[in-house]
Design an enzyme around this catalytic site. Structure first.
Site, PDB file in Angstrom:
ATOM      1  N   GLU A 139      67.300  74.326  -7.098  1.00  0.00           N
ATOM      2  CA  GLU A 139      67.069  75.347  -8.113  1.00  0.00           C
ATOM      3  C   GLU A 139      65.600  75.718  -8.257  1.00  0.00           C
ATOM      4  OE1 GLU A 139      69.729  75.159 -11.483  1.00  0.00           O
ATOM      5  OE2 GLU A 139      68.337  76.324 -12.678  1.00  0.00           O
ATOM      6  N   ASN A 197      72.728  80.836 -13.711  1.00  0.00           N
ATOM      7  CA  ASN A 197      72.591  80.571 -15.150  1.00  0.00           C
ATOM      8  C   ASN A 197      72.918  81.778 -16.010  1.00  0.00           C
ATOM      9  OD1 ASN A 197      71.871  77.928 -14.788  1.00  0.00           O
ATOM     10  ND2 ASN A 197      69.695  78.411 -14.528  1.00  0.00           N
ATOM     11  N   HIS A 249      82.638  74.813 -23.226  1.00  0.00           N
ATOM     12  CA  HIS A 249      81.562  75.240 -22.332  1.00  0.00           C
ATOM     13  C   HIS A 249      81.840  76.649 -21.771  1.00  0.00           C
ATOM     14  CE1 HIS A 249      78.339  74.963 -19.396  1.00  0.00           C
ATOM     15  NE2 HIS A 249      79.203  75.362 -18.482  1.00  0.00           N
ATOM     16  N   ARG A 256      69.473  52.573  -8.075  1.00  0.00           N
ATOM     17  CA  ARG A 256      68.735  53.690  -7.450  1.00  0.00           C
ATOM     18  C   ARG A 256      69.601  54.596  -6.580  1.00  0.00           C
ATOM     19  NH1 ARG A 256      64.749  49.735  -6.965  1.00  0.00           N
ATOM     20  NH2 ARG A 256      63.228  50.019  -8.628  1.00  0.00           N
ATOM     21  N   LYS A 293      74.204  68.800  -9.276  1.00  0.00           N
ATOM     22  CA  LYS A 293      73.472  68.625 -10.549  1.00  0.00           C
ATOM     23  C   LYS A 293      74.309  67.707 -11.427  1.00  0.00           C
ATOM     24  CE  LYS A 293      72.071  73.016 -11.907  1.00  0.00           C
ATOM     25  NZ  LYS A 293      71.478  73.863 -12.952  1.00  0.00           N
ATOM     26  N   ARG A 322      69.001  80.007  -7.153  1.00  0.00           N
ATOM     27  CA  ARG A 322      70.105  79.292  -7.818  1.00  0.00           C
ATOM     28  C   ARG A 322      70.105  79.564  -9.327  1.00  0.00           C
ATOM     29  NH1 ARG A 322      71.937  73.059  -6.758  1.00  0.00           N
ATOM     30  NH2 ARG A 322      73.389  72.862  -8.489  1.00  0.00           N
ATOM     31  N   HIS A 382      74.377  77.988 -23.683  1.00  0.00           N
ATOM     32  CA  HIS A 382      74.089  76.580 -23.992  1.00  0.00           C
ATOM     33  C   HIS A 382      73.619  76.427 -25.437  1.00  0.00           C
ATOM     34  CE1 HIS A 382      73.590  74.696 -19.711  1.00  0.00           C
ATOM     35  NE2 HIS A 382      74.840  74.907 -20.051  1.00  0.00           N
ATOM     36  N   HIS A 442      74.056  81.348 -19.531  1.00  0.00           N
ATOM     37  CA  HIS A 442      73.812  79.959 -19.924  1.00  0.00           C
ATOM     38  C   HIS A 442      72.688  79.799 -20.929  1.00  0.00           C
ATOM     39  CE1 HIS A 442      76.596  79.014 -16.774  1.00  0.00           C
ATOM     40  NE2 HIS A 442      76.527  77.734 -17.048  1.00  0.00           N
ATOM     41  N   GLU A 448      84.242  81.064 -16.368  1.00  0.00           N
ATOM     42  CA  GLU A 448      83.311  80.719 -15.275  1.00  0.00           C
ATOM     43  C   GLU A 448      83.600  81.574 -14.041  1.00  0.00           C
ATOM     44  OE1 GLU A 448      80.664  78.921 -15.164  1.00  0.00           O
ATOM     45  OE2 GLU A 448      80.780  77.431 -16.762  1.00  0.00           O
ATOM     46  N   LYS A 477      79.458  79.949  -5.279  1.00  0.00           N
ATOM     47  CA  LYS A 477      78.546  78.876  -5.693  1.00  0.00           C
ATOM     48  C   LYS A 477      78.017  78.125  -4.468  1.00  0.00           C
ATOM     49  CE  LYS A 477      77.122  75.493  -8.817  1.00  0.00           C
ATOM     50  NZ  LYS A 477      77.188  74.788 -10.056  1.00  0.00           N
TER      51      LYS A 477
HETATM   52  N1  LIG Z   1      76.690  70.065 -13.085  1.00  0.00           N
HETATM   53  C1  LIG Z   1      76.855  71.348 -13.092  1.00  0.00           C
HETATM   54  O1  LIG Z   1      76.361  72.072 -12.225  1.00  0.00           O
HETATM   55  C2  LIG Z   1      77.702  71.962 -14.178  1.00  0.00           C
HETATM   56  C3  LIG Z   1      78.133  73.281 -14.082  1.00  0.00           C
HETATM   57  C4  LIG Z   1      78.975  73.779 -15.069  1.00  0.00           C
HETATM   58  C5  LIG Z   1      79.349  72.981 -16.121  1.00  0.00           C
HETATM   59  N2  LIG Z   1      78.891  71.715 -16.203  1.00  0.00           N
HETATM   60  C6  LIG Z   1      79.260  70.848 -17.318  1.00  0.00           C
HETATM   61  O2  LIG Z   1      80.671  70.679 -17.313  1.00  0.00           O
HETATM   62  C7  LIG Z   1      81.100  70.432 -18.637  1.00  0.00           C
HETATM   63  C8  LIG Z   1      82.255  71.361 -18.932  1.00  0.00           C
HETATM   64  O3  LIG Z   1      83.307  71.061 -18.051  1.00  0.00           O
HETATM   65  P1  LIG Z   1      84.827  71.113 -18.548  1.00  0.00           P
HETATM   66  O4  LIG Z   1      85.098  72.415 -19.144  1.00  0.00           O
HETATM   67  O5  LIG Z   1      85.668  70.626 -17.445  1.00  0.00           O
HETATM   68  O6  LIG Z   1      84.793  70.071 -19.748  1.00  0.00           O
HETATM   69  P2  LIG Z   1      85.483  68.646 -19.969  1.00  0.00           P
HETATM   70  O7  LIG Z   1      85.181  67.725 -18.879  1.00  0.00           O
HETATM   71  O8  LIG Z   1      85.141  68.232 -21.349  1.00  0.00           O
HETATM   72  O9  LIG Z   1      87.031  68.996 -19.887  1.00  0.00           O
HETATM   73  C9  LIG Z   1      87.603  69.782 -20.898  1.00  0.00           C
HETATM   74  C10 LIG Z   1      88.786  69.062 -21.549  1.00  0.00           C
HETATM   75  O10 LIG Z   1      89.871  69.102 -20.655  1.00  0.00           O
HETATM   76  C11 LIG Z   1      90.342  67.789 -20.394  1.00  0.00           C
HETATM   77  N3  LIG Z   1      90.843  67.810 -19.031  1.00  0.00           N
HETATM   78  C12 LIG Z   1      90.145  68.072 -17.885  1.00  0.00           C
HETATM   79  N4  LIG Z   1      90.967  68.118 -16.842  1.00  0.00           N
HETATM   80  C13 LIG Z   1      92.215  67.901 -17.332  1.00  0.00           C
HETATM   81  C14 LIG Z   1      93.502  67.852 -16.745  1.00  0.00           C
HETATM   82  N5  LIG Z   1      93.701  68.119 -15.462  1.00  0.00           N
HETATM   83  N6  LIG Z   1      94.551  67.562 -17.536  1.00  0.00           N
HETATM   84  C15 LIG Z   1      94.380  67.344 -18.880  1.00  0.00           C
HETATM   85  N7  LIG Z   1      93.194  67.421 -19.494  1.00  0.00           N
HETATM   86  C16 LIG Z   1      92.135  67.698 -18.720  1.00  0.00           C
HETATM   87  C17 LIG Z   1      89.174  66.886 -20.646  1.00  0.00           C
HETATM   88  O11 LIG Z   1      89.595  65.591 -20.958  1.00  0.00           O
HETATM   89  C18 LIG Z   1      88.534  67.591 -21.824  1.00  0.00           C
HETATM   90  O12 LIG Z   1      89.199  67.248 -23.002  1.00  0.00           O
HETATM   91  C19 LIG Z   1      79.901  70.668 -19.531  1.00  0.00           C
HETATM   92  O13 LIG Z   1      79.352  69.442 -19.887  1.00  0.00           O
HETATM   93  C20 LIG Z   1      78.955  71.432 -18.659  1.00  0.00           C
HETATM   94  O14 LIG Z   1      77.614  71.251 -19.042  1.00  0.00           O
HETATM   95  C21 LIG Z   1      78.095  71.190 -15.249  1.00  0.00           C
END
Ligand SMILES: NC(=O)c1ccc[n+]([C@@H]2O[C@H](COP(=O)([O-])OP(=O)(O)OC[C@H]3O[C@@H](n4cnc5c(N)ncnc54)[C@H](O)[C@@H]3O)[C@@H](O)[C@H]2O)c1
Length: 542
Positions: free
Chosen positions: A418, A426, A445, A309, A331, A422, A433, A429, A373, A408
């Site tokens: 949200e 999006n 992404h 939990r 989130k 907030r 998405h 998005h 982003e 942010k």
């Molecule tokens: N929670 C939220 O508010 C929020 C906001 C935006 C995005 N997201 C989520 O985040 C994800 C996208 O994030 P992302 O672009 O980081 O994707 P990711 O975590 O898949 O990373 C992208 C790639 O880069 C690699 N990587 C990351 N850091 C590295 C480093 N320093 N050195 C070598 N390789 C590295 C990872 O292994 C992966 O292969 C999506 O799932 C998206 O939905 C969440």
């Protein structure tokens, strides 16, 4: 303005100017009253750092073929300021320079803001009598013709507020130029490179640290926050071996790694994670440490939210997307086959530590996707930053990350769950998405969000909800930064289906954050389906 002349002075800026993190070192911009020593200190500072040095007044004199004094006397101060502003705007697009400016260069609010976006502005200060002494033995200065002491006092009074508005101030009184440079270098090493932000809402809040080398202090942070063992780290197969394994022994932590990729952000991986936590003896009082991109943060955060939990967790983001977006706001969640992030929670971390040294290993494609982003953040609320992207091609400096994070933080604090504004985050998005999921995550992404933002801007233009030309500005910026503006091999039906499963649906209809203009977005429901699909189809490559 003769750009050749300037680039001759600067030398070509290439990707080799990036520092070890892949970020470009920001300009160091020396500013302050006449006589404070900007040129002398600037030259010395540039020499010590091995960076090109630009003296704005001197460059304008070379370009115009006359002294600044004569220029102001013949054309007037306003005309001179226009040339100076153009110069500053151009320099704001460069990086790795040491710049000495005239004492009035940053009086214009727009130029001030642009310079602050790209540079570390260092205000040099000195006692008034010392400035008078220094200027007395100097060649005539612009705007200081008659009674030097009196005119200087007036000028300082007039600029008092502007000068006071720069936080990084270095006193020069009774110091040699070389001592001033020492002070600047010490201050840069001490605090300028790392920034901290605080998310105050929901309580108790948490800190976000950004800067190089932060992970070397991780044990201090853990004890300061009184985070308790057992410590279990979660990472993916790319980040774990390069960034997590070193920390593991220092923290005496276990490490769980899962295969990298959005396809793994699902309930199956979640189940494996909780299973491993039980096997490793994770307790309610223990601490989970997520280290990786947004996928790791979302999955590990969701695990922390639900295991027994809810347990405490730290987020150590290693991608640009994760640093400027995913790690902020609590989130967390996983994707279902039907759509992205359909199962999740709000669970705030105890701290976010974004060590920019980890970006050193981030692949180029991921780096660029991360820029999307930051461009999104600029379209939502930072017109100056957007202009920056429109004008320049160089890699980002730490300042850009800071601005995107600050935006942010502001928004999630105001609306942590949200329920209102907030949702503006999006932008891009709703369609993004849909594209991301329907591409089976072959679109990254950030890439999907960039493309989604462009299509949503076109949709807003079709519906006359935004100023004309906005979509074309966004398209040009995406192209300039090598981000996709079209998609191929993604069936329209699959995009539609993923969008209809999106969380942003309200009473059966889709909800959009559409741009009104650069720097402002508005939430919309009841957008006709046909208009949405038409806008998407136009961006499909046949
Ligand atoms: N929670 C939220 O508010 C929020 C906001 C935006 C995005 N997201 C989520 O985040 C994800 C996208 O994030 P992302 O672009 O980081 O994707 P990711 O975590 O898949 O990373 C992208 C790639 O880069 C690699 N990587 C990351 N850091 C590295 C480093 N320093 N050195 C070598 N390789 C590295 C990872 O292994 C992966 O292969 C999506 O799932 C998206 O939905 C969440």
């Amino acid at each position: 303005m003769d750009k050749n002349l300037i680039s001759e002075q600067i030398g070509a800026i290439s990707s080799t100017d990036r520092d070890s993190t892949g970020l470009h070192p920001q300009n160091l911009f020396l500013f302050g009253p006449p006589g404070v020593g900007k040129t002398t200190v600037g030259k010395l500072l540039a020499e010590r750092l091995g960076r090109p040095f630009i003296d704005i007044d001197e460059s304008i004199e070379r370009q115009q073929g006359q002294s600044v004094n004569i220029l102001i006397n013949t054309c007037g101060e306003a005309a001179f300021r226009r040339i100076e502003s153009e110069f500053c705007a151009y320099l704001a697009g460069q990086s790795n320079l040491v710049v000495a400016s005239g004492g009035g260069a940053l009086l214009n609010p727009e130029i001030r803001s642009e310079t602050l976006a790209s540079s570390c502005v260092i205000l040099l200060t000195a006692e008034e009598h010392e400035l008078v002494d220094r200027l007395g033995s100097d060649t005539p200065r612009p705007l200081l013709g008659g009674n030097l002491a009196q005119e200087l006092r007036q000028l300082l009074n007039h600029r008092k507020e502007n000068y006071a508005s720069f936080p990084f101030q270095v006193p020069t009184s009774e110091k040699s130029p070389s001592q001033v440079v020492d002070t600047i270098l010490e201050a840069l090493a001490d605090n300028n490179l790392s920034k901290s932000f605080t998310v105050r809402n929901p309580k108790p809040g948490y800190e976000i640290l950004l800067g190089p080398g932060l992970l070397t202090n991780i044990d201090t942070l853990i004890s300061r926050l009184e985070l308790q063992p057992p410590y279990i780290m979660i990472s993916d197969s790319n980040v774990g071996p390069v960034h997590a394994q070193g920390l593991q022994s220092r923290l005496n932590a276990d490490l769980i790694q899962f295969e990298a990729g959005e396809q793994k952000k699902n309930l199956g991986t979640y189940q494996e994670l909780v299973q491993r936590l039980t096997e490793l003896g994770m307790e309610r009082s223990g601490t989970l440490i997520a280290i990786g991109g947004g996928v790791v943060g979302d999955l590990a955060g969701f695990t922390a939210a639900t295991y027994m939990r809810g347990i405490r967790w730290m987020n150590l983001p290693t991608s640009i997307v994760a640093m400027v977006d995913a790690s902020i706001g609590g989130k967390v969640g996983v994707d279902l086959g039907a759509g992205k992030n359909l199962v999740g929670a709000f669970h705030q971390p105890d701290i976010v530590v974004a060590d920019t040294d980890t970006l050193r290993t981030l692949p180029e494609g991921e780096f660029k996707a991360g820029l999307a982003e930051i461009i999104k953040a600029a379209v939502i609320a930072d017109a100056t930053l957007f202009k920056w992207f429109e004008r320049n091609q160089h890699s980002p400096t730490l300042r850009w990350l800071e601005r995107a994070i600050a935006l942010k933080v502001d928004i999630v604090q105001e609306d942590p769950y949200e329920s209102g504004i907030r949702a503006k985050l999006n932008l891009g998005h709703t369609i993004g998405h849909g594209l991301e999921a329907a591409s089976n995550y072959t679109l990254r992404h950030g890439e999907a969000v960039g493309l989604g933002m462009l299509i949503e801007a076109e949709l807003a233009e079709d519906l006359r909800l935004t100023e004309e030309g906005l979509a074309s500005r966004i398209e040009k910026v995406l192209q300039r930064w090598d981000l996709p503006t079209r998609f191929r091999d993604i069936p329209i039906g699959a995009i539609r289906k993923s969008m209809m499963n999106d969380k942003k649906k309200r009473r059966g209809g889709l909800r959009f954050a559409l741009p009104l203009r650069v720097g402002s977005v508005q939430l919309h429901e009841n957008i006709p389906d046909s208009a949405v699909m038409e806008a998407i189809e136009r961006r499909m490559e046949i």
